[in-house]
Design a protein around this motif. Structure first.
Motif, PDB file in Angstrom:
ATOM      1  N   ALA A 136       0.942  -1.160   0.010  1.00 56.57           N
ATOM      2  CA  ALA A 136      -0.022  -0.118  -0.117  1.00 56.57           C
ATOM      3  C   ALA A 136       0.965   1.233  -0.126  1.00 56.57           C
ATOM      4  O   ALA A 136       0.516   2.363  -0.802  1.00 56.57           O
ATOM      5  N   PHE A 137       1.956   1.381   0.898  1.00 52.03           N
ATOM      6  CA  PHE A 137       2.739   2.448   0.710  1.00 52.03           C
ATOM      7  C   PHE A 137       3.588   2.741  -0.444  1.00 52.03           C
ATOM      8  O   PHE A 137       3.638   3.827  -0.967  1.00 52.03           O
ATOM      9  N   LYS A 138       4.033   1.824  -0.873  1.00 54.41           N
ATOM     10  CA  LYS A 138       4.615   1.889  -2.610  1.00 54.41           C
ATOM     11  C   LYS A 138       3.470   2.189  -3.532  1.00 54.41           C
ATOM     12  O   LYS A 138       4.176   3.338  -4.315  1.00 54.41           O
ATOM     13  N   ASP A 139       2.500   1.774  -3.445  1.00 54.42           N
ATOM     14  CA  ASP A 139       1.209   2.443  -4.301  1.00 54.42           C
ATOM     15  C   ASP A 139       1.189   4.030  -4.077  1.00 54.42           C
ATOM     16  O   ASP A 139       1.151   4.638  -5.110  1.00 54.42           O
TER      17      ASP A 139
ATOM     18  N   TRP B  27       2.186   9.842  -5.518  1.00 53.02           N
ATOM     19  CA  TRP B  27       2.513  11.132  -5.083  1.00 53.02           C
ATOM     20  C   TRP B  27       3.577  11.483  -5.955  1.00 53.02           C
ATOM     21  O   TRP B  27       3.573  12.826  -6.459  1.00 53.02           O
ATOM     22  N   LYS B  28       4.533  10.743  -6.292  1.00 58.20           N
ATOM     23  CA  LYS B  28       5.661  10.942  -7.365  1.00 58.20           C
ATOM     24  C   LYS B  28       5.391  11.351  -8.624  1.00 58.20           C
ATOM     25  O   LYS B  28       5.549  12.417  -9.281  1.00 58.20           O
TER      26      LYS B  28
ATOM     27  N   LEU C  41       8.834   9.432   1.956  1.00 55.58           N
ATOM     28  CA  LEU C  41      10.150   9.042   1.657  1.00 55.58           C
ATOM     29  C   LEU C  41      10.997   8.969   3.206  1.00 55.58           C
ATOM     30  O   LEU C  41      11.601   7.934   3.126  1.00 55.58           O
ATOM     31  N   TYR C  42      10.786   9.690   3.815  1.00 54.38           N
ATOM     32  CA  TYR C  42      11.529   9.569   5.167  1.00 54.38           C
ATOM     33  C   TYR C  42      10.984   8.438   5.977  1.00 54.38           C
ATOM     34  O   TYR C  42      11.766   7.706   6.608  1.00 54.38           O
ATOM     35  N   SER C  43       9.695   8.462   6.119  1.00 51.83           N
ATOM     36  CA  SER C  43       9.079   6.982   6.644  1.00 51.83           C
ATOM     37  C   SER C  43       9.790   5.697   6.169  1.00 51.83           C
ATOM     38  O   SER C  43       9.753   4.904   6.641  1.00 51.83           O
ATOM     39  N   GLY C  44       9.724   5.662   4.648  1.00 56.97           N
ATOM     40  CA  GLY C  44      10.149   4.357   4.244  1.00 56.97           C
ATOM     41  C   GLY C  44      11.479   4.106   4.325  1.00 56.97           C
ATOM     42  O   GLY C  44      12.038   3.060   3.695  1.00 56.97           O
TER      43      GLY C  44
END
Length: 318
Positions: free
Chosen positions: A17-20, A25-26, A66-69
């Motif tokens: 889900a995060f990568k989606d 966003w990108k 991005l920081y979270s990941g």
């Protein structure tokens, strides 16, 4: 290559889900040009200003995500520059735009923007951030933000704390020292998430299979730790504390960009009237009441002279 669960900073992130969300966003807010998209002719009922604003918070969510990941912090700088440029573009396109501090999301945006500008050592962005805050007293003027911006050399109005929960502990931290300061920051972090219930992103990790979840961070706790040079050992491993960003700022001597002389310089002409709460502990004088210098603690009510309203002036912060 390390697995996602080994590098992520936000333990609640779910990889798929995060990568989606990150990909979305990108594509929409980083790779696509806002100016060309917003210039397309649209029906009158389309809120173009709202579309423009989406680039601001969308770019912010991308940076935080991005920081979270687990992305290397040096690699975040282009995204941070992009995010700040979107806020500035929006302000230039819509000069009446402002963050109204009585709104929980707006208040948190102000804290995040200031904190990220400090921790990523982007001092040129700080005055811009201050320019996004409404100067209308009815929209909210806040004592905590006044003191935080004073620490980086910008004077704002504000004699009262708009939101006592959870921000009272952060205000206590910047006016304390030693163990008391550490414990105030620890207490702030422990109640921070509960205090964010009115923000749009609260509990987002529980919604729609985590879609749009970008992580939970009290960046302002990291900023205070760096600028007030606090030993973060008692709270370093608590949830929501951006310790890697703090380490990054310290390694690059960010505090040298903001010398301690700024901490009191902007208070030299601070004033408070009878009946208002003292905005800062210090020595105050009253030019129209012959009583000599008086020391008042932050938060106490400034005195009057038998009902006569007086104006007090701060001459030395303590």
């Amino acid at each position: 290559m390390k697995k996602f669960d080994e590098i992520k900073r936000e333990p609640l992130l779910q990889e798929a889900a995060f990568k989606d969300s990150l990909s979305f966003w990108k594509e929409f807010y980083f790779e696509r040009q806002a100016e060309s998209f917003l210039s397309i002719e649209r029906p009158d009922y389309v809120n173009v200003e709202g579309l423009s604003w989406s680039w601001c918070f969308g770019s912010l969510q991308l940076l935080v995500g991005l920081y979270s990941g687990g992305e290397a912090i040096d690699s975040l700088r282009p995204y941070a520059e992009h995010m700040f440029s979107q806020f500035q573009r929006h302000k230039q396109a819509y000069p009446d735009f402002s963050l109204k501090l009585w709104e929980p999301d707006a208040y948190q945006f102000a804290l995040w923007l200031l904190s990220l500008a400090v921790l990523l050592n982007m001092p040129g962005r700080i005055e811009q951030v201050a320019g996004y805050l409404s100067d209308n007293a009815e929209d909210g003027q806040d004592l905590l933000l006044r003191q935080l911006f004073a620490r980086v050399g910008i004077a704002l109005a504000g004699n009262d704390l708009i939101n006592k929960r959870p921000y009272a502990e952060l205000l206590n931290a910047i006016n304390a020292q030693g163990d008391e300061q550490q414990q105030a920051l620890r207490s702030y972090l422990k109640q921070w998430y509960r205090g964010m219930r009115n923000c749009y992103w609260h509990d987002r990790h529980r919604r729609r299979s985590d879609a749009g979840f970008f992580g939970y961070w009290a960046f302002e706790a990291g900023m205070v730790t760096v600028l007030w040079d606090v030993d973060d050992a008692p709270y370093r491993n608590l949830p929501y504390y951006p310790k890697d960003l703090v380490d990054y700022a310290r390694e690059r001597q960010v505090i040298q960009t903001f010398p301690r002389s700024l901490q009191t310089a902007t208070y030299s002409d601070a004033i408070a009237k009878s009946g208002e709460l003292c905005p800062r502990t210090g020595v105050w004088v009253c030019d129209d009441w012959v009583v000599g210098p008086q020391t008042f603690m932050q938060g106490v009510e400034m005195p009057a002279d038998e009902g006569r309203i007086l104006t007090w002036r701060l001459v030395k912060g303590l």
